[in-house]
Design a protein around this motif. Structure first.
Motif, PDB file in Angstrom:
ATOM      1  N   MET A 136       0.821  -1.201   0.000  1.00 16.17           N
ATOM      2  CA  MET A 136       0.000   0.000   0.000  1.00 16.17           C
ATOM      3  C   MET A 136       0.863   1.262   0.000  1.00 16.17           C
ATOM      4  N   ALA A 137       1.899   1.275   0.843  1.00 14.85           N
ATOM      5  CA  ALA A 137       2.769   2.447   0.895  1.00 14.85           C
ATOM      6  C   ALA A 137       3.515   2.620  -0.417  1.00 14.85           C
ATOM      7  N   TYR A 138       3.934   1.514  -1.020  1.00 18.10           N
ATOM      8  CA  TYR A 138       4.619   1.586  -2.310  1.00 18.10           C
ATOM      9  C   TYR A 138       3.698   2.211  -3.365  1.00 18.10           C
ATOM     10  N   VAL A 139       2.449   1.785  -3.384  1.00 19.33           N
ATOM     11  CA  VAL A 139       1.491   2.317  -4.347  1.00 19.33           C
ATOM     12  C   VAL A 139       1.230   3.797  -4.087  1.00 19.33           C
ATOM     13  N   ASP A 140       0.986   4.159  -2.843  1.00 18.16           N
ATOM     14  CA  ASP A 140       0.658   5.547  -2.521  1.00 18.16           C
ATOM     15  C   ASP A 140       1.811   6.511  -2.789  1.00 18.16           C
ATOM     16  N   LEU A 141       3.056   6.002  -2.783  1.00 17.12           N
ATOM     17  CA  LEU A 141       4.214   6.868  -2.988  1.00 17.12           C
ATOM     18  C   LEU A 141       4.688   6.903  -4.440  1.00 17.12           C
ATOM     19  N   ASN A 142       3.962   6.266  -5.347  1.00 14.94           N
ATOM     20  CA  ASN A 142       4.387   6.246  -6.744  1.00 14.94           C
ATOM     21  C   ASN A 142       4.574   7.635  -7.350  1.00 14.94           C
TER      22      ASN A 142
ATOM     23  N   ASN B 193       8.627  11.733  -9.105  1.00 15.88           N
ATOM     24  CA  ASN B 193       8.836  13.182  -9.085  1.00 15.88           C
ATOM     25  C   ASN B 193       7.672  13.937  -9.724  1.00 15.88           C
ATOM     26  N   MET B 194       6.473  13.389  -9.594  1.00 12.42           N
ATOM     27  CA  MET B 194       5.270  14.041 -10.093  1.00 12.42           C
ATOM     28  C   MET B 194       4.573  14.831  -8.989  1.00 12.42           C
ATOM     29  N   ALA B 195       4.990  14.626  -7.754  1.00 15.98           N
ATOM     30  CA  ALA B 195       4.415  15.337  -6.615  1.00 15.98           C
ATOM     31  C   ALA B 195       5.474  15.441  -5.525  1.00 15.98           C
ATOM     32  N   LYS B 196       5.330  16.464  -4.692  1.00 14.64           N
ATOM     33  CA  LYS B 196       6.294  16.693  -3.621  1.00 14.64           C
ATOM     34  C   LYS B 196       5.853  16.067  -2.303  1.00 14.64           C
ATOM     35  N   THR B 197       4.549  15.998  -2.101  1.00 12.46           N
ATOM     36  CA  THR B 197       4.017  15.436  -0.864  1.00 12.46           C
ATOM     37  C   THR B 197       2.824  14.545  -1.184  1.00 12.46           C
ATOM     38  N   PRO B 198       2.470  13.628  -0.285  1.00 10.41           N
ATOM     39  CA  PRO B 198       1.317  12.751  -0.528  1.00 10.41           C
ATOM     40  C   PRO B 198       0.018  13.511  -0.748  1.00 10.41           C
ATOM     41  N   GLU B 199      -0.189  14.602  -0.008  1.00 15.00           N
ATOM     42  CA  GLU B 199      -1.446  15.344  -0.151  1.00 15.00           C
ATOM     43  C   GLU B 199      -1.533  16.104  -1.470  1.00 15.00           C
ATOM     44  N   ASP B 200      -0.405  16.251  -2.155  1.00 13.97           N
ATOM     45  CA  ASP B 200      -0.397  16.935  -3.456  1.00 13.97           C
ATOM     46  C   ASP B 200      -0.383  15.971  -4.635  1.00 13.97           C
ATOM     47  N   SER B 201      -0.374  14.679  -4.364  1.00 12.60           N
ATOM     48  CA  SER B 201      -0.291  13.692  -5.445  1.00 12.60           C
ATOM     49  C   SER B 201      -1.676  13.426  -6.020  1.00 12.60           C
ATOM     50  N   ASP B 202      -1.844  13.751  -7.291  1.00 12.09           N
ATOM     51  CA  ASP B 202      -3.150  13.584  -7.934  1.00 12.09           C
ATOM     52  C   ASP B 202      -3.485  12.110  -8.141  1.00 12.09           C
ATOM     53  N   HIS B 203      -4.772  11.805  -8.090  1.00 11.75           N
ATOM     54  CA  HIS B 203      -5.287  10.483  -8.454  1.00 11.75           C
ATOM     55  C   HIS B 203      -4.652   9.365  -7.618  1.00 11.75           C
ATOM     56  N   THR B 204      -4.595   9.561  -6.317  1.00  9.35           N
ATOM     57  CA  THR B 204      -4.063   8.541  -5.413  1.00  9.35           C
ATOM     58  C   THR B 204      -5.022   8.346  -4.238  1.00  9.35           C
ATOM     59  N   SER B 205      -4.980   7.159  -3.665  1.00 12.54           N
ATOM     60  CA  SER B 205      -5.816   6.879  -2.497  1.00 12.54           C
ATOM     61  C   SER B 205      -5.333   7.657  -1.281  1.00 12.54           C
ATOM     62  N   ILE B 206      -4.009   7.896  -1.187  1.00  9.56           N
ATOM     63  CA  ILE B 206      -3.485   8.595  -0.018  1.00  9.56           C
ATOM     64  C   ILE B 206      -4.010  10.032   0.020  1.00  9.56           C
ATOM     65  N   ARG B 207      -4.104  10.682  -1.134  1.00 12.06           N
ATOM     66  CA  ARG B 207      -4.648  12.039  -1.165  1.00 12.06           C
ATOM     67  C   ARG B 207      -6.127  12.024  -0.786  1.00 12.06           C
TER      68      ARG B 207
ATOM     69  N   TYR C  13      -0.759   4.846   9.639  1.00  9.81           N
ATOM     70  CA  TYR C  13      -0.445   4.607   8.226  1.00  9.81           C
ATOM     71  C   TYR C  13      -0.034   5.901   7.533  1.00  9.81           C
ATOM     72  N   LEU C  14      -0.740   6.991   7.786  1.00  7.78           N
ATOM     73  CA  LEU C  14      -0.379   8.266   7.178  1.00  7.78           C
ATOM     74  C   LEU C  14       1.024   8.690   7.598  1.00  7.78           C
ATOM     75  N   GLU C  15       1.353   8.457   8.860  1.00  6.34           N
ATOM     76  CA  GLU C  15       2.694   8.780   9.348  1.00  6.34           C
ATOM     77  C   GLU C  15       3.733   7.893   8.669  1.00  6.34           C
ATOM     78  N   LEU C  16       3.378   6.640   8.483  1.00  4.16           N
ATOM     79  CA  LEU C  16       4.290   5.700   7.834  1.00  4.16           C
ATOM     80  C   LEU C  16       4.582   6.113   6.391  1.00  4.16           C
ATOM     81  N   VAL C  17       3.548   6.483   5.644  1.00  7.02           N
ATOM     82  CA  VAL C  17       3.733   6.904   4.258  1.00  7.02           C
ATOM     83  C   VAL C  17       4.566   8.177   4.193  1.00  7.02           C
ATOM     84  N   ASP C  18       4.267   9.133   5.065  1.00  9.82           N
ATOM     85  CA  ASP C  18       5.013  10.391   5.077  1.00  9.82           C
ATOM     86  C   ASP C  18       6.479  10.149   5.420  1.00  9.82           C
TER      87      ASP C  18
END
Length: 278
Positions: free
Chosen positions: A131-137, A142-156, A193-198
């Motif tokens: 899950m973390a691997y997918v959310d950090l794609n 280099n398409m996003a700087k942070t998880p909350e800025d990553s378009d079209h992802t479950s983490i956002r 989980y959010l802390e882990l991804v970050d």
């Protein structure tokens, strides 16, 4: 993807839609599918495919004779099985995307390069890593700087919902650690989980290599994974793991159920094993 998950007995755990491919983590909810009534199976199937005249008559409340009813039950059992099948889910998803892309490009022919690849996640460790691997794609690409800025992802999607104190209804929820009367959901706490991804994302940058943060997420400790091993797993998940993914015992158990031999990999990891039944 969200629409299909509402029809299939498959829940979305994580996803990332990239420019030329996508990743998705799915939970197969066979228990729920087994409880579907005949009417619900037919109703779900006809939302995607054209149902038979016999099925349409049943949905309309027409009376069927015993032979017709038995024939319908036989067909519906096949539909029930297909609605829990990842291959059928991917078929429906990829076909709809291909048709739309061909229409936009005003062309015909094959759109996808090849068939999708899948890996069975056998335990919590494999689930968290994938899950973390997918959310950090997007960050990795280099398409996003942070998880909350990553378009079209479950983490956002999860972060935006969490700001309002909610969890997205279209995603499999986080329900905390395992316990009695465990509800359906991801066996982690959302904040962990959010802390882990970050934390994992901050260690993807070259300047951060080898700098293990002091506030290591508690989920790593609970899963029994060292930060060093976690980073190795998360950075190499897709390229390193094939077939079945999980602890050595989980892989052995799965292979025994499949009546297959297994060959393990990632011997230096000590925590994870991947296997391709042969």
């Amino acid at each position: 993807m969200h629409d299909l998950s509402e029809v299939f007995a498959l829940d979305l755990a994580a996803y990332a839609v990239m420019s030329n491919h996508y990743h998705v983590v799915l939970y197969i909810d066979k228990k729920s599918a087994d409880k579907w009534s005949l009417f619900e199976v037919i109703d779900r199937w006809q939302k995607i495919f054209r149902a038979s005249n016999l099925a349409q008559r049943y949905l309309n409340g027409d009376t069927l004779d015993p032979c017709e009813f038995k024939a319908l039950e036989g067909v519906a059992s096949i539909w029930r099985e297909r609605l829990t099948d990842i291959s059928w889910f991917m078929r429906c998803l990829n076909e709809s995307i291909a048709r739309q892309a061909n229409a936009e490009d005003k062309c015909t022919g094959r759109f996808w390069e090849g068939r999708f690849k899948s890996q069975a996640l056998l335990d919590e460790k494999a689930l968290a890593a994938c899950m973390a691997y997918v959310d950090l794609n997007p960050i990795r690409a280099n398409m996003a700087k942070t998880p909350e800025d990553s378009d079209h992802t479950s983490i956002r999607q999860r972060i935006r919902a969490a700001i309002s104190g909610e969890q997205p209804k279209s995603l499999l929820p986080f329900v905390g650690g395992e316990r009695l009367n465990m509800p359906k959901g991801l066996p982690f706490q959302l904040d962990h989980y959010l802390e882990l991804v970050d934390w994992s994302g901050r260690h993807l940058a070259p300047r951060k290599r080898g700098a293990i943060a002091e506030n290591t997420p508690p989920i790593l400790k609970r899963l029994g994974i060292s930060p060093k091993h976690w980073l190795y797993l998360n950075h190499n998940f897709e390229s390193r793991f094939k077939g079945l993914v999980g602890s050595a015992e989980a892989v052995r158990h799965a292979c025994r159920q499949l009546d297959k031999r297994w060959v393990h990999g990632i011997s230096d990891c000590r925590r994870y094993f991947s296997a391709t039944p042969c």
